[in-house]
Design a protein around this motif. Sequence first.
Motif, PDB file in Angstrom:
ATOM      1  N   VAL A  68      -7.200   8.912 -26.577  1.00  0.00           N
ATOM      2  CA  VAL A  68      -6.444   9.541 -25.492  1.00  0.00           C
ATOM      3  C   VAL A  68      -5.606   8.484 -24.785  1.00  0.00           C
ATOM      4  CG1 VAL A  68      -6.576  10.827 -23.322  1.00  0.00           C
ATOM      5  CG2 VAL A  68      -8.240  11.294 -25.136  1.00  0.00           C
ATOM      6  N   VAL A  69      -4.345   8.816 -24.499  1.00  0.00           N
ATOM      7  CA  VAL A  69      -3.481   7.979 -23.674  1.00  0.00           C
ATOM      8  C   VAL A  69      -3.211   8.723 -22.374  1.00  0.00           C
ATOM      9  CG1 VAL A  69      -1.219   6.900 -23.434  1.00  0.00           C
ATOM     10  CG2 VAL A  69      -2.379   6.858 -25.644  1.00  0.00           C
ATOM     11  N   VAL A  70      -3.384   8.037 -21.247  1.00  0.00           N
ATOM     12  CA  VAL A  70      -3.067   8.632 -19.943  1.00  0.00           C
ATOM     13  C   VAL A  70      -2.075   7.721 -19.226  1.00  0.00           C
ATOM     14  CG1 VAL A  70      -5.344   9.706 -19.780  1.00  0.00           C
ATOM     15  CG2 VAL A  70      -4.924   7.508 -18.662  1.00  0.00           C
ATOM     16  N   SER A  71      -1.355   8.309 -18.288  1.00  0.00           N
ATOM     17  CA  SER A  71      -0.434   7.544 -17.461  1.00  0.00           C
ATOM     18  C   SER A  71      -0.172   8.344 -16.199  1.00  0.00           C
ATOM     19  CB  SER A  71       0.874   7.269 -18.211  1.00  0.00           C
ATOM     20  OG  SER A  71       1.756   6.501 -17.416  1.00  0.00           O
ATOM     21  N   ASN A  72      -0.038   7.635 -15.080  1.00  0.00           N
ATOM     22  CA  ASN A  72       0.117   8.314 -13.791  1.00  0.00           C
ATOM     23  C   ASN A  72       1.339   7.768 -13.060  1.00  0.00           C
ATOM     24  OD1 ASN A  72      -0.325   9.841 -11.470  1.00  0.00           O
ATOM     25  ND2 ASN A  72      -2.546   9.468 -11.482  1.00  0.00           N
ATOM     26  N   CYS A  73       2.458   8.458 -13.224  1.00  0.00           N
ATOM     27  CA  CYS A  73       3.704   8.139 -12.518  1.00  0.00           C
ATOM     28  C   CYS A  73       4.211   6.747 -12.867  1.00  0.00           C
ATOM     29  CB  CYS A  73       3.540   8.297 -11.013  1.00  0.00           C
ATOM     30  SG  CYS A  73       5.077   8.755 -10.178  1.00  0.00           S
ATOM     31  N   GLY A  78      -2.098  -0.301 -12.876  1.00  0.00           N
ATOM     32  CA  GLY A  78      -2.068  -0.803 -11.505  1.00  0.00           C
ATOM     33  C   GLY A  78      -3.360  -1.485 -11.112  1.00  0.00           C
ATOM     34  N   THR A  79      -3.901  -1.111  -9.964  1.00  0.00           N
ATOM     35  CA  THR A  79      -5.135  -1.718  -9.466  1.00  0.00           C
ATOM     36  C   THR A  79      -6.387  -1.143 -10.123  1.00  0.00           C
ATOM     37  OG1 THR A  79      -5.161  -0.158  -7.610  1.00  0.00           O
ATOM     38  CG2 THR A  79      -4.131  -2.302  -7.229  1.00  0.00           C
ATOM     39  N   GLY A  80      -6.212  -0.174 -11.012  1.00  0.00           N
ATOM     40  CA  GLY A  80      -7.340   0.286 -11.819  1.00  0.00           C
ATOM     41  C   GLY A  80      -8.057   1.530 -11.349  1.00  0.00           C
ATOM     42  N   ARG A  81      -7.471   2.267 -10.410  1.00  0.00           N
ATOM     43  CA  ARG A  81      -8.180   3.443  -9.902  1.00  0.00           C
ATOM     44  C   ARG A  81      -8.527   4.424 -11.009  1.00  0.00           C
ATOM     45  NH1 ARG A  81      -6.617   8.915  -6.869  1.00  0.00           N
ATOM     46  NH2 ARG A  81      -6.234   9.338  -9.077  1.00  0.00           N
ATOM     47  N   ASP A  82      -7.519   4.892 -11.755  1.00  0.00           N
ATOM     48  CA  ASP A  82      -7.784   5.852 -12.832  1.00  0.00           C
ATOM     49  C   ASP A  82      -8.590   5.216 -13.960  1.00  0.00           C
ATOM     50  OD1 ASP A  82      -6.456   7.762 -11.396  1.00  0.00           O
ATOM     51  OD2 ASP A  82      -4.718   7.902 -12.727  1.00  0.00           O
ATOM     52  N   THR A  83      -8.357   3.930 -14.199  1.00  0.00           N
ATOM     53  CA  THR A  83      -9.102   3.228 -15.252  1.00  0.00           C
ATOM     54  C   THR A  83     -10.598   3.282 -14.984  1.00  0.00           C
ATOM     55  OG1 THR A  83      -7.233   1.704 -15.514  1.00  0.00           O
ATOM     56  CG2 THR A  83      -9.324   1.055 -16.511  1.00  0.00           C
ATOM     57  N   GLY A 106       0.839  -1.200   0.000  1.00  0.00           N
ATOM     58  CA  GLY A 106       0.000   0.000   0.000  1.00  0.00           C
ATOM     59  C   GLY A 106       0.864   1.235   0.000  1.00  0.00           C
ATOM     60  N   THR A 107       0.227   2.400  -0.124  1.00  0.00           N
ATOM     61  CA  THR A 107       0.989   3.647  -0.192  1.00  0.00           C
ATOM     62  C   THR A 107       1.783   3.901   1.091  1.00  0.00           C
ATOM     63  OG1 THR A 107      -0.992   4.835   0.552  1.00  0.00           O
ATOM     64  CG2 THR A 107      -0.575   4.756  -1.818  1.00  0.00           C
ATOM     65  N   GLY A 108       1.358   3.317   2.208  1.00  0.00           N
ATOM     66  CA  GLY A 108       2.072   3.508   3.461  1.00  0.00           C
ATOM     67  C   GLY A 108       3.453   2.886   3.463  1.00  0.00           C
ATOM     68  N   ASP A 109       3.719   1.978   2.517  1.00  0.00           N
ATOM     69  CA  ASP A 109       5.033   1.334   2.441  1.00  0.00           C
ATOM     70  C   ASP A 109       6.040   2.143   1.640  1.00  0.00           C
ATOM     71  OD1 ASP A 109       4.170  -0.881   3.917  1.00  0.00           O
ATOM     72  OD2 ASP A 109       3.336  -1.822   2.125  1.00  0.00           O
ATOM     73  N   LEU A 110       5.587   3.177   0.947  1.00  0.00           N
ATOM     74  CA  LEU A 110       6.505   4.008   0.171  1.00  0.00           C
ATOM     75  C   LEU A 110       7.450   4.750   1.099  1.00  0.00           C
ATOM     76  CD1 LEU A 110       3.934   5.435  -2.398  1.00  0.00           C
ATOM     77  CD2 LEU A 110       5.837   3.901  -2.953  1.00  0.00           C
ATOM     78  N   LYS A 111       8.690   4.935   0.631  1.00  0.00           N
ATOM     79  CA  LYS A 111       9.703   5.606   1.443  1.00  0.00           C
ATOM     80  C   LYS A 111       9.774   7.103   1.166  1.00  0.00           C
ATOM     81  CE  LYS A 111      12.460   1.363   1.481  1.00  0.00           C
ATOM     82  NZ  LYS A 111      12.071   0.985   2.847  1.00  0.00           N
ATOM     83  N   PHE A 168      -2.835   2.701  -4.790  1.00  0.00           N
ATOM     84  CA  PHE A 168      -2.657   3.672  -5.872  1.00  0.00           C
ATOM     85  C   PHE A 168      -1.336   4.402  -5.666  1.00  0.00           C
ATOM     86  CE2 PHE A 168      -3.074   8.202  -7.018  1.00  0.00           C
ATOM     87  CZ  PHE A 168      -3.136   8.065  -8.393  1.00  0.00           C
ATOM     88  N   TYR A 169      -0.498   4.451  -6.724  1.00  0.00           N
ATOM     89  CA  TYR A 169       0.828   5.054  -6.599  1.00  0.00           C
ATOM     90  C   TYR A 169       1.042   6.162  -7.623  1.00  0.00           C
ATOM     91  CZ  TYR A 169       1.445   0.634  -4.093  1.00  0.00           C
ATOM     92  OH  TYR A 169       1.285  -0.429  -3.239  1.00  0.00           O
ATOM     93  N   GLY A 170       0.043   6.981  -7.858  1.00  0.00           N
ATOM     94  CA  GLY A 170       0.162   8.061  -8.829  1.00  0.00           C
ATOM     95  C   GLY A 170       0.791   9.295  -8.240  1.00  0.00           C
ATOM     96  N   CYS A 171       1.124  10.258  -9.106  1.00  0.00           N
ATOM     97  CA  CYS A 171       1.759  11.502  -8.646  1.00  0.00           C
ATOM     98  C   CYS A 171       1.056  12.736  -9.202  1.00  0.00           C
ATOM     99  CB  CYS A 171       3.236  11.535  -9.032  1.00  0.00           C
ATOM    100  SG  CYS A 171       3.543  11.526 -10.816  1.00  0.00           S
ATOM    101  N   GLY A 172      -0.152  12.561  -9.717  1.00  0.00           N
ATOM    102  CA  GLY A 172      -0.861  13.697 -10.293  1.00  0.00           C
ATOM    103  C   GLY A 172      -2.299  13.330 -10.599  1.00  0.00           C
ATOM    104  N   SER A 173      -2.900  14.097 -11.480  1.00  0.00           N
ATOM    105  CA  SER A 173      -4.301  13.878 -11.828  1.00  0.00           C
ATOM    106  C   SER A 173      -4.494  14.002 -13.338  1.00  0.00           C
ATOM    107  CB  SER A 173      -5.187  14.901 -11.099  1.00  0.00           C
ATOM    108  OG  SER A 173      -6.547  14.669 -11.379  1.00  0.00           O
ATOM    109  N   PRO A 174      -4.001  13.029 -14.103  1.00  0.00           N
ATOM    110  CA  PRO A 174      -4.119  13.094 -15.560  1.00  0.00           C
ATOM    111  C   PRO A 174      -5.476  12.599 -16.058  1.00  0.00           C
ATOM    112  CG  PRO A 174      -2.895  11.148 -14.960  1.00  0.00           C
ATOM    113  CD  PRO A 174      -3.235  11.848 -13.671  1.00  0.00           C
ATOM    114  N   ILE A 175      -6.518  13.299 -15.662  1.00  0.00           N
ATOM    115  CA  ILE A 175      -7.877  12.946 -16.062  1.00  0.00           C
ATOM    116  C   ILE A 175      -8.386  14.024 -17.006  1.00  0.00           C
ATOM    117  CG2 ILE A 175     -10.195  12.388 -15.293  1.00  0.00           C
ATOM    118  CD1 ILE A 175      -8.149  10.413 -14.271  1.00  0.00           C
TER     119      ILE A 175
END
Length: 350
Positions: free
Chosen positions: A150-155, A78-83, A21-26, A56-63
Amino acid sequence: MKNLSHNHETLKEYYGRVLSGTGDLKTNACCSESNTMPLPARNILKLIDQEITDRFYGCGSPIPASLDGCTVLDLGCGTGRDTYILSGLVGKNGLVIGVDMTDEQLSVARRYLPSMMEKLGFQQAPNVEFKSGYIEKLQWLGIESESVDVVVSNCVINLSPYKREVFKEIFRVLKPGGELLFSDVFSGQRIPESLKGDPVLLGECLSGALYIEDFRRLLNELGCPDYRLLSKAPVTINNPEIEAKIGGIAFYSMTIRAFKLDNLEDICEDYGQIAAYKGTVSGYPHSFQLDDHHRFITGKPVRVCGNTAAMLQNTRLGAHFTIHGTRKVHYGPFDCSPGCDDRELAGTCC
């Protein structure tokens, strides 16, 4: 790409088994999301299950806006949040394709597919597909040339050691006039080779960050001489061990858009063209933000350079703008000065 499997196995291990999860990021490089997500997207986000958002490990909001009926490709889904957010925005006549190489992430995304389609009202005809594969090799997944709006990508693109192949594939699959909108981590200088093999720095979206000027050069070589910046924020590491490794390198979370257009020039040129926003993009009745220095107020005519006119006229945004003038008469370079938010008709700020 002879080391393709080794590089990707390192990332699969980090995102599939090291991180739960995001809590494991350093660091916050992979979770420094901006608060610029459009209201319709925020409403859909409320419907998404917590297990999806926790990983979710994104760094922005490419919507992007104006997606109804579009085919959208989500690279590194990833787990499909933005999808799933995009699924709600493209509607029943659209399609969202999520691509990821990490089985653990995709298993979460696929597990929630039936329930998410029910929540969004597409249970009879799902408008989401998840594909397992590499973003450098979209042709291996059967994604055809000029098939995507449209192509999107988040980090995610920073994680690839083969960025030229990634962007080449993006522009291959985009339709003429199609858009790339992505958020990623960029660096203020080139990353030393000695750091690029560090699995933690790579997984934390740092050692793979592309120097912004090399990104500009790369896009230009691939036929896109003008990209637009939507947002830029410094990445704060707040981890002494990692800070000691990277030294004084500056990192930025940036959201960028680029269009597949064959008439863009390498500088802004003045053709005496004028653009006016109709106020018809869903969710944006009063104004529309093209980039960090183009905010179009509904009904207000604004002088624009030839590139901006093309982006507004020869893409899916064309239905929402009126463009006066052509490129028949050239008046020289256009004074493109970022920071002018409210440009008068007589002004010269692009």
